[in-house]
Design a protein around this motif. Structure first.
Motif, short mmCIF file in Angstrom:
data_model
loop_
_atom_site.label_atom_id
_atom_site.label_comp_id
_atom_site.label_asym_id
_atom_site.label_seq_id
_atom_site.Cartn_x
_atom_site.Cartn_y
_atom_site.Cartn_z
N VAL A 24 0.83 -1.20 0.00
CA VAL A 24 0.00 0.00 0.00
C VAL A 24 0.87 1.26 0.00
O VAL A 24 0.64 2.20 -0.77
N VAL A 25 1.89 1.27 0.86
CA VAL A 25 2.79 2.43 0.91
C VAL A 25 3.52 2.59 -0.40
O VAL A 25 3.67 3.71 -0.92
N LEU A 26 3.98 1.48 -0.98
CA LEU A 26 4.72 1.55 -2.24
C LEU A 26 3.84 2.03 -3.38
O LEU A 26 4.26 2.85 -4.21
N ALA A 27 2.59 1.55 -3.43
CA ALA A 27 1.68 1.97 -4.50
C ALA A 27 1.44 3.48 -4.46
O ALA A 27 1.52 4.17 -5.48
N GLU A 28 1.14 4.02 -3.29
CA GLU A 28 0.90 5.45 -3.19
C GLU A 28 2.17 6.24 -3.48
O GLU A 28 2.13 7.30 -4.10
N SER A 29 3.32 5.71 -3.05
CA SER A 29 4.60 6.37 -3.32
C SER A 29 4.84 6.47 -4.83
O SER A 29 5.22 7.54 -5.34
N LEU A 30 4.63 5.36 -5.54
CA LEU A 30 4.85 5.36 -6.98
C LEU A 30 3.88 6.31 -7.69
O LEU A 30 4.25 7.02 -8.63
N ARG A 31 2.64 6.33 -7.24
CA ARG A 31 1.65 7.23 -7.86
C ARG A 31 2.05 8.69 -7.66
O ARG A 31 1.96 9.51 -8.57
N LEU A 32 2.48 9.05 -6.46
CA LEU A 32 2.87 10.44 -6.19
C LEU A 32 4.08 10.85 -7.02
O LEU A 32 4.18 12.01 -7.46
N ILE A 33 4.99 9.91 -7.27
CA ILE A 33 6.15 10.20 -8.11
C ILE A 33 5.72 10.34 -9.57
O ILE A 33 6.07 11.32 -10.25
N GLU A 34 4.95 9.38 -10.06
CA GLU A 34 4.58 9.38 -11.48
C GLU A 34 3.75 10.61 -11.84
O GLU A 34 3.89 11.18 -12.94
N GLN A 35 2.90 11.07 -10.93
CA GLN A 35 2.04 12.21 -11.23
C GLN A 35 2.71 13.55 -10.91
O GLN A 35 2.07 14.60 -11.02
N GLY A 36 3.98 13.49 -10.54
CA GLY A 36 4.74 14.73 -10.43
C GLY A 36 4.56 15.50 -9.13
O GLY A 36 4.91 16.68 -9.09
N TYR A 37 4.05 14.86 -8.10
CA TYR A 37 3.89 15.57 -6.83
C TYR A 37 5.21 15.66 -6.06
O TYR A 37 5.41 16.57 -5.25
N VAL A 38 6.11 14.73 -6.31
CA VAL A 38 7.37 14.67 -5.59
C VAL A 38 8.35 13.84 -6.43
O VAL A 38 7.92 13.00 -7.22
N ASP A 39 9.65 14.11 -6.27
CA ASP A 39 10.61 13.26 -6.97
C ASP A 39 11.02 12.09 -6.08
O ASP A 39 10.60 11.99 -4.92
N VAL A 40 11.84 11.21 -6.64
CA VAL A 40 12.20 9.98 -5.93
C VAL A 40 12.92 10.30 -4.62
O VAL A 40 12.62 9.73 -3.56
N ARG A 41 13.88 11.22 -4.67
CA ARG A 41 14.63 11.58 -3.46
C ARG A 41 13.70 12.17 -2.40
O ARG A 41 13.79 11.84 -1.21
#
Length: 316
Positions: free
Chosen positions: A194-211
């Protein structure tokens, strides 16, 4: 029954061997690949060297290493074992065949436990004559530095077997969590997904970068999660405890959860984005160096947490 059998001497298997040997138990290790067994002494020596400075290699590190013995057949590993910890490939047919073999040669009293990350015992042990002594003992990588073990009995597992397994893991210094009933992925991996899914979504949609995403967990949630879980966290985040927190913030959290990412977050596009962020540190030798760094940090953390627990116990 005087020893533990380790079936599979890969990363998880040798971690388990170290766990039990460090606690003073003799360990026999078998792996179908002779080359894996040949390098086991060097692998264990490296683990001792890395963890001993932090007090995580037992009271006598040399004795810890000496308790781990490679054997050439599963029969030798299992003969007289209290528990067999299987750490083979996460492939259903392979695990079924391996458990059938273990069940045929192990004494009836030997507990057969799998390190499976997601496969439930009912899927690979259901047809075995000795299925009542089979369960999952899912560790976290690396098991000798992250102590939780999820014990997941199948509906057919004898409750007395579950109790004995729990006692064996606890005596080895692990923190057993017994599931009340089976579920795919158990507890930890379902939370992680669940944490990983939301993390990937936030990255892909440009809300935050990987770092930025990693820093949010590492320097935010992770700081608290090193010594308390999310339930205790919310209990301390409102004046009246967890009930007060859920009354105050439950509706807000429900709204956020309703819009949270699920399986659609795992896309090729985000895989490319995250992969690119680690492109300069993803060669196998670099990953191994970083794993060694991680394990040293975990050993230091384990030392700190053990000292804090000892201090707290002394105050009681």
């Amino acid at each position: 029954m005087t020893h533990i059998a380790i079936i599979g001497a890969g990363l998880i298997g040798r971690g388990w061997a170290f766990v039990f040997a460090r606690a003073g138990t003799e360990v026999r290790v078998w792996d179908p690949q002779p080359a894996v067994l040949d390098r086991l002494p060097d692998d264990i020596a490296g683990m001792v060297e890395q963890t001993a400075p932090f007090g995580q290699a037992g009271t006598d590190p040399e004795a810890t290493a000496a308790r781990i013995r490679a054997v050439t057949t599963p029969e030798e590993a299992l003969d007289g074992a209290a528990l067999a910890q299987e750490s083979g490939p996460e492939v259903l047919d392979t695990k079924r065949a391996l458990f059938a073999r273990l069940d045929a040669i192990a004494a009836p009293e030997t507990i057969l436990s799998s390190s499976s990350s997601a496969l439930m015992a009912s899927r690979f042990a259901g047809g075995l004559p000795g299925r009542a002594r089979c369960l999952v003992g899912h560790p976290v990588n690396p098991p000798h530095l992250v102590p939780v073990v999820e014990i997941a009995p199948a509906p057919f597992t004898d409750p007395a077997v579950t109790d004995r397994a729990r006692a064996i893991y606890a005596a080895a210094g692990q923190v057993p969590v017994v599931l009340q009933r089976e579920i795919d992925g158990f507890i930890l991996n379902r939370l992680q997904a669940v944490v990983l899914a939301e993390s990937l979504r936030l990255i892909e949609q440009g809300y935050v970068d990987v770092r930025g995403l990693d820093d949010t967990i590492r320097h935010g949630l992770g700081r608290r999660w090193a010594f308390m879980g999310p339930m205790e966290t919310i209990n301390l985040n409102a004046p009246g405890g967890a009930g007060d927190y859920l009354t105050r913030y439950g509706a807000m959290m429900a709204g956020l959860a309703q819009g949270a990412a699920q399986e659609e977050a795992f896309t090729p596009a985000v895989a490319a984005t995250v992969g690119a962020a680690f492109a300069d540190v993803s060669a196998p030798e670099t990953v191994r160096e970083r794993q060694n760094w991680r394990d040293a940090e975990l050993a230091a953390l384990a030392q700190h947490l053990a000292a804090r627990a000892q201090h707290d116990n002394a105050q009681e």
